[in-house]
Design an enzyme around this catalytic site. Structure first.
Site, short mmCIF file in Angstrom:
data_model
loop_
_atom_site.label_atom_id
_atom_site.label_comp_id
_atom_site.label_asym_id
_atom_site.label_seq_id
_atom_site.Cartn_x
_atom_site.Cartn_y
_atom_site.Cartn_z
N GLY A 78 0.93 -1.33 -0.11
CA GLY A 78 0.52 0.15 0.01
C GLY A 78 1.01 0.95 -0.17
CB SER A 79 0.36 4.76 -1.65
OG SER A 79 0.96 4.17 -2.67
N GLY A 80 1.64 5.26 1.32
CA GLY A 80 1.13 6.23 2.67
C GLY A 80 2.64 5.53 3.33
CG HIS A 81 3.17 2.39 4.31
ND1 HIS A 81 2.70 2.52 5.95
CD2 HIS A 81 1.82 1.63 3.83
CE1 HIS A 81 1.46 1.89 5.96
NE2 HIS A 81 1.65 0.91 5.17
CG ASP A 95 0.48 -5.86 0.68
OD1 ASP A 95 0.03 -5.51 -0.31
OD2 ASP A 95 0.11 -5.66 2.30
CG HIS A 100 -1.70 -0.51 8.10
ND1 HIS A 100 -1.62 -1.09 8.21
CD2 HIS A 100 -1.87 0.27 6.69
CE1 HIS A 100 -0.18 -1.76 7.09
NE2 HIS A 100 -0.69 -0.43 6.42
#
Lengths: 332, 332
Positions: free
Chosen positions: B54-57, B110, B219
């Site tokens: 995921g993006s955001g990391h 994932d 998260h």
């Protein structure tokens, strides 16, 4: 009150230095009688580069001591200049008989204390020269450029000066190259939310919800305007425009670009900023030779960022391109 | 609502990728029909390494594509796994006839999507193997290690796997080395304050003033305990103890140490953490070969950090020590 991962707030500066020295794995050591570090191996006879300033901006300055970078760094208390006797101790520990170049941000306290140290060093037979960094376009008009503050552009000047100090034999020549790098560097920052002082837990400034301050300084100094939050592209356009017209940067110029995180801004945002800066530079036919994006010059957990441009010429590019290795900056 | 330097919140993932590709200065390019990037030059016939999540990391994962690191990275939406067709497109763009190793954090979304992509790739004649990273000691007991989540230890596994993929000729061998690095990596995090989701501006969790959560996930997943804020040394002792007894790490071991910033924690704090981790490891006669401290695997502007240890053996050390170059990780 902001939670911080610290022990006794009075010990943060000393404990930070201890942690940093350990992270260097033997490449640096502590200088006695000073809150300063130096490279473990310094080539005899080299011109030495001493950087420094207040703590609280980590990894600046002590994270940039290493190969083809600074030879030593001296740190004051949080947001306070290092004391003259500490600077002098570092100067004496560094000098290899060829003199020491002082490189630091242009703030009244740093100026006074480094100048006193320079006089004391001279009386002990150590030559020094000084380059004060004043890259922050927001902090004074161009006619009073020497009143401007030093912000993240410090990194570019340290990189170039470190390369010059590794390769050139005279303090005068290293000074000349470092001053040229300083004169060709311009920055502009924006603050979204304050950091906090470890000793008090209190914020460094107050700002309304939905407000930002363009040009605010690293310690909460007043900027050029306080505004409503705006889209990234509009904000970046305004900041970049102020930078470009100041030098001025022109079509055909080649630059290095630094997008510096002041603390709590996400890498996602910095990359969105980079996208727009690059589009604006491409429109003006300005070429980007290298890009650095990350937390290099911070103000605790302040939210915000700055954009810095260094205009290259052949000489500066040669020093910029040298490999470098330190805790916080490595170039292969 | 947290202020963020973005444009339309729906565009953050695409604009982040655009900014990242520009920051790579030609070393990577976009993969068509996928939110993925690949190295511009891939040695024909090499086993390829695809990372993602995921993006955001940021800078995880796409910041670690480069020399002796990953060959490509595929990104999902914020905190969401990349879709199978995007992973497949990246797999096809990377494969040099020797197969592709998938390396990613162990999360249900994932796992499902990379497994579907692996089946689709197989039906197109491309061999894949998978190493799921589950370094987070806080997320499940040792008996259920394969239920654990992947956090900042990802970086160590990518570094080793990237080195192995550069040097070894068979997918099986690269898989074996990557799995060994994963099996010898342990992490533990702590959260002090939440990040926020770009699309909504809302925090990822709530936590009381003066409270922290040991073991909270990237998260906002539940950790091992919610506690009152405590001195750094006490917090670090508790976290390190949980890591050391898990593998377990023993006297005489040699490790690499990563202190990862989850977002808004200052470098000053991370260095104070390092000081205590090193003291604890020295007490146990555990040697530290290398130290990384910085923002490698973030959760937007979440305040907090994690500690990761990788136990080295001769083979892993050889791959760890290889030089590497990417946007977010360079080793000279």
């Amino acid at each position: 009150m902001i939670k911080k991962v610290i022990n006794n707030p009075k010990d943060v500066v000393v404990e930070t230095a201890d942690g940093l020295i350990l992270a260097y794995h033997g490449d640096v050591k502590k200088i006695e009688n000073s809150n300063a570090i130096k490279r473990t191996e310094i080539r005899p006879g080299k011109v030495c580069l001493l950087v420094g300033g207040g703590s609280g901006h980590e990894p600046l300055f002590a994270g940039f001591v290493g190969e083809n970078l600074a030879d030593g760094a001296v740190s004051g208390n949080v947001f306070a200049a290092p004391a003259p006797d500490q600077i002098l101790a570092a100067t004496k520990a560094l000098d290899q008989g060829k003199g020491v170049l002082y490189l630091y941000g242009n703030y009244a306290g740093d100026n006074m204390n480094f100048d006193i140290a320079a006089e004391l060093a001279e009386s002990e037979g150590i030559a020094t020269k000084t380059v004060r960094i004043y890259d922050d376009v927001a902090s004074a008009p161009l006619e009073r450029i020497t009143d401007r503050r030093g912000i993240a552009g410090d990194l570019f000047v340290i990189k170039i000066a470190g390369g010059a100090a590794a390769k050139l034999d005279s303090l005068e020549e290293v000074y000349r190259v470092a001053a040229k790098a300083r004169d060709l560097t311009r920055s502009m920052g924006v603050a979204l939310a304050p950091g906090s002082i470890p000793e008090t837990g209190q914020p460094t400034f107050t700002i309304g919800e939905g407000e930002i301050e363009i040009g605010m300084g690293l310690h909460g100094e007043a900027g050029v305007s306080r505004e409503k939050m705006m889209p990234a592209d509009e904000l970046v356009s305004r900041m970049t425009d102020l930078i470009l017209k100041d030098l001025p940067f022109k079509s055909g110029d080649e630059v290095c670009l630094l997008i510096n995180n002041l603390g709590a801004t996400t890498m996602m945002e910095l990359l969105i900023v980079n996208r727009k800066v690059r589009a604006l530079l491409a429109e003006k036919q300005i070429t980007v030779h290298d890009t650095l994006i990350g937390s290099y010059c911070t103000s605790q957990e302040m939210a915000g960022f700055s954009i810095s441009l260094l205009k290259l010429d052949g000489e500066l590019k040669q020093y910029y391109d040298l490999p470098a290795k330190s805790f916080a900056f490595t170039k292969g």
